[in-house]
Design an enzyme around this catalytic site. Structure first.
Site, PDB file in Angstrom:
ATOM      1  N   HIS A 202     -10.359  -6.830   8.816  1.00  0.00           N
ATOM      2  CA  HIS A 202     -10.965  -6.396   7.558  1.00  0.00           C
ATOM      3  C   HIS A 202     -12.267  -5.623   7.786  1.00  0.00           C
ATOM      4  O   HIS A 202     -13.004  -5.391   6.835  1.00  0.00           O
ATOM      5  CB  HIS A 202     -11.301  -7.606   6.681  1.00  0.00           C
TER       6      HIS A 202
ATOM      7  N   GLU B 247       0.818  -1.205   0.000  1.00  0.00           N
ATOM      8  CA  GLU B 247       0.000   0.000   0.000  1.00  0.00           C
ATOM      9  C   GLU B 247       0.851   1.254   0.000  1.00  0.00           C
ATOM     10  O   GLU B 247       0.537   2.235  -0.663  1.00  0.00           O
ATOM     11  CB  GLU B 247      -0.948  -0.005   1.212  1.00  0.00           C
TER      12      GLU B 247
END
Lengths: 479, 80, 326
Positions: free
Chosen positions: C129, C60
């Site tokens: 998540h 990321e």
């Protein structure tokens, strides 16, 4: 006597020789705790709040406000807590005034002190104190704080603990019935604006909290008015309506209908002719005007007062647009034939002060936007009320609106103004039960009616007009 | 009498000349004493705003039903 | 007019942006051949090719940094981060570069970057998540934080976000992707500066955004059955907050419940509550209430996850309590 505590003017700096009592923060009968602020004192250098280091019940304020005394002078006496009433102590020290450093008490202050004492402890003089033990009762800090919050005096409560000691449960039990009134921030603001004591208002919020609506309800004149925000927020009159007129002349001393006979006679002739000649049909419908009411409130909230819109202007504007779409309702019946108008000249009905009615016209109302209609209406009413109508104001109207909402009337079955062929009537906006999607809710509801001339139009055309009008009123933002 | 009360009574008399200000009980609801419709009310509030700088929002109308209440409201708002 | 899901609305918006402006490209993990982890970019790879729909390594920090560089160099990148949980790996890029460069360069360098990421729980994806971190990002000056909650906003927020000369973060609640509604064929014009009133009412305000909006609408229906008309405000943009809309609704209803899927402590709900206190205190008839997620890492078992997240009964209960109807 021996138990009495003298409270002396403190030295608030090495160079201070005297102080002036500017204000007392306590009154005879008040309980004080160590650390409580007792008085405001001027030392010639600054104003200082002075505190006590002793507990007790204030029995006397020796020095009146405004008096300067040397440091060390007794300025107040405190009685010990829990050893009988201050009155007993007072009677036990008849020679108190003989103390050398003590200035004479002012007579009115002495009276106050007496009254405060009398209104204070319930025990009459000479009777045994209610508290069985003469040593101070033990009250825990927690209980003391809770008691203060509930405005209770723990010394005067019968406790349920050992030796009748007051426990937390005792305060909570009393607090539940006597507890401090909770007032919401909004209620406080409204009460301040209304000059009310909010704690005097009956609260309907959780745990009896006084909320804004409670203050408004408390301050609302008389019963029968619909909840705030659902009616035209004006002090409307509630006198009986005359049929076919928009607003009865009213006011103290002029409700007998004789104030303006000439005007009355003109109306009579016109209405008689209408009822004789015009075959009326009447249609009515109910509209949920929540959207309009909310839109008006929101719009006016953000506008300066000179640009506020009244519901009356919204209704006129919507009627003008609807009339423009329905030519069979907008025009005149003259010499046995219908003559449609080529624009909407909207007749309104305005009461004159001192009696009588005038029906001034807003010319070409369909091409004026809402703000302009409001502005025109505002001017028109001013001119009618001041008796200074202009020529253009009396242009023959092509359709007329009568609004009896101000009178609290629900529904109007109007009489057409000849030679016009239709009249639209509005009632008051009231909360009514409104069924929608299988549920009933309270909604602001407006009754709209149409009086039509059956020679020119029929119920079908009239219904289509009302449907259009309803749709227009559902979208006030587009008017 | 409170000067604001006086002012409001004068504005009222100007708005509705038939009203005798001396006959108005300032503590009683105005709607029970004089004939004011929503347009009159707006006009009165405009006049009050012009003379005092205080604009009464519509949602506060229920607070200002009498002359005295309107005066208290106006004074409270002017005081901040 | 056709029936469109939030997923397809966002996909359509990306496609439209790619067609209209050749500086726009999409970059992220599995956005290309796979069509996006949540299927948002399905079909775009075939239509626009690997130059404009770029699959990236699982890093990321690297691909958000690349997006920042591309934006500085004149491109209009859309970077997709699979879930906001992983955006923390790029937090340094977002906070220390994207959000600050305009300031640090004295206005010379802007970062016209759009970062899209899923947020929120409710789908049994467990604690790594499922979290809602939009409130954290709303803390950062230099960013705009958008939270679409309706099909129209999923379709209409990307355009103005790309037009913004500074970085814009779009938090897409995973539970909304399958929600559908009628959508006009042309692009809806969406104002990304304003909150929206999703339901009008006068008794109490439910202030919410994103995945909690459907819950608030359901709660409002339930409250209406008890005669309580709740106003539902969809905040839509968490930074900068639409103070005017917040004050307006509270001034109308005098009571507010803030519903927020973030944790309670230090959440965006706390910020909204504070602003109500600062700007509308004297309009309040009751303390501001908050319905937020329980302060635990979001559990995997369904019954525990449901218990941790804001629920319709919790919203109804909070509203009734403020009205003394509990």
């Amino acid at each position: 006597m021996a138990d009495r505590t003298a409270f002396a003017m403190p030295s608030l700096g090495a160079d201070m020789v005297a102080g002036t009592v500017l204000a007392w923060h306590v009154q005879p009968g008040d309980r004080v705790q160590p650390g409580d602020l007792v008085a405001l004192v001027d030392t010639d250098k600054s104003e200082i709040e002075i505190e006590t280091f002793d507990a007790g019940i204030v029995s006397e304020l020796v020095v009146p406000e405004g008096m300067q005394v040397p440091v060390g002078t007794v300025i107040a006496y405190f009685d010990p807590v829990g050893t009988g009433s201050p009155r007993d102590d007072r009677s036990a020290v008849p020679d108190a005034e003989a103390e050398p450093t003590r200035p004479a008490i002012l007579p009115d202050q002495a009276d106050q002190a007496d009254q405060a004492d009398a209104a204070g402890p319930a025990d009459p003089a000479g009777e045994p104190a209610r508290v069985p033990h003469h040593e101070p009762r033990v009250v825990s800090p927690l209980v003391r704080r809770l008691a203060e919050e509930a405005h209770l005096d723990p010394e005067r409560l019968e406790g349920t603990g050992p030796g009748k000691q007051v426990r937390r449960a005792d305060i909570e039990a009393r607090g539940a019935t006597r507890g401090a009134t909770r007032v919401s921030p909004r209620a406080r603001r409204l009460a301040r604006l209304a000059g009310l004591d909010p704690t005097a208002v009956v609260g309907t919020g959780p745990a009896g909290t006084v909320t804004g609506v409670d203050v408004l309800a408390h301050n609302r004149p008389g019963p029968g008015q619909a909840p705030v925000g659902t009616t035209t927020p004006a002090p409307a009159t509630t006198q009986p309506a005359e049929p076919g007129v928009a607003r009865a002349p009213g006011g103290t001393g002029r409700r007998d209908g004789t104030a303006d006979d000439r005007s009355r006679r003109a109306t009579a002739i016109l209405m008689e002719r209408s009822w004789r000649e015009i075959p009326h049909y009447h249609l009515a419908t109910r509209l949920d005007v929540s959207t309009m009411v909310r839109w008006l409130a929101d719009t006016n909230e953000t506008r300066p007062i000179g640009e506020r819109i009244l519901a009356a202007a919204v209704l006129l504007r919507a009627t003008a647009l609807a009339a423009a779409r329905h030519p069979r309702l907008n025009g005149w019946w003259i010499d046995g034939a219908f003559r449609p108008a080529n624009q909407v000249d909207l007749g309104t009905v305005v009461a004159r002060r001192g009696g009588g009615l005038l029906a001034p016209t807003i010319t070409d109302a369909a091409s004026r936007d809402l703000g302009e209609v409001m502005h025109t209406l505002h001017d028109l009413v001013q001119r009618v009320r001041r008796g200074r109508l202009r020529g253009g104001d009396l242009t023959p109207a092509s359709i007329t609106v009568t609004n009896l909402g101000e009178l609290g009337v629900d529904e109007v079955h109007g009489v057409i103004h000849p030679p016009q062929v239709a009249l639209v009537g509005f009632g008051a906006v009231h909360e009514e039960a409104w069924a929608d999607g299988g549920m009933v809710a309270a909604r602001p509801v407006l009754h709209v009616s149409l009086a039509g001339d059956h020679r020119v139009s029929d119920g079908l055309a009239g219904a289509a007009f009302l449907t259009d009008l309803a749709e227009l009123l559902e979208h006030p933002e587009q008017l | 009498m409170n000067p604001t009360c006086d002012l409001i009574l004068r504005l009222l008399a100007d708005l509705a000349p038939e009203i005798d200000p001396a006959a108005v009980d300032v503590e009683l609801p105005l709607r029970d004493q004089v004939d004011l419709d929503s347009m009159d009310t707006l006009t009165l509030m405009e006049a009050v705003a012009e003379h005092t700088g205080v604009e009464v929002p519509e949602r506060d109308y229920p607070l200002v039903g009498s002359v005295a209440a309107l005066a208290r409201y106006t004074d409270a708002r002017r005081a901040g | 007019m056709s029936r469109v899901t939030c997923r397809d609305a966002m996909g359509r918006a990306i496609r439209r942006a790619l067609l209209e402006d050749d500086r726009v490209f999409l970059m992220g993990e599995d956005v290309g051949r796979y069509g996006g982890c949540f299927g948002v970019s399905k079909g775009l790879y075939d239509e626009f090719g690997p130059e404009r729909i770029r699959d990236t390594p699982l890093s990321e920090s690297a691909f958000v940094g690349a997006g920042i560089g591309a934006a500085i160099a004149g491109m209009r990148p859309i970077v997709e981060i699979m879930t906001c949980n992983f955006s923390l790996l790029a937090l340094d890029q977002i906070l220390n570069n994207a959000a600050t460069l305009r300031h640090m360069s004295g206005g010379q360098i802007g970062v016209p970057l759009v970062i899209r990421m899923t947020t929120g729980g409710g789908r049994q994806l467990a604690a790594q998540h499922s979290h809602s971190l939009e409130g954290w990002y709303a803390h950062i000056p230099g960013l705009t934080v958008l939270t679409p909650a309706t099909v129209e906003d999923f379709a209409g927020m990307l355009g103005p976000a790309l037009a913004d000369p500074d970085p814009v973060l779009i938090f897409e609640h995973g539970g909304l992707y399958n929600v559908d509604a009628e959508l006009p064929d042309e692009d809806p014009a969406v104002d990304i500066n304003k909150a929206a009133v999703r339901r009008a009412g006068q008794d109490i305000s439910l202030l919410t955004y994103g995945g909690s909006l459907p819950k608030c609408m359901a709660a409002a229906d339930e409250l209406a059955a008890s005669g309580i008309e709740a106003e539902v405000i969809d905040l839509r943009v968490l930074r900068p907050l639409d103070d005017e809309a917040i004050v307006t609704t509270v001034s109308r209803t005098h009571r507010a419940v803030v519903v927020d899927e973030g944790w309670r402590s230090g959440g965006i709900g706390a910020e909204i509550s504070a602003r109500i206190m600062e700007q509308a205190f004297w309009e309040l008839d009751a303390p501001v209430a908050r319905v937020a997620t329980a302060e635990v890492p979001l559990p995997y078992p369904k019954h525990l996850e449901d218990a941790a997240l804001p629920s319709v009964p919790a919203i109804v209960g909070a509203a009734k309590e403020l009205l003394g109807r509990g």
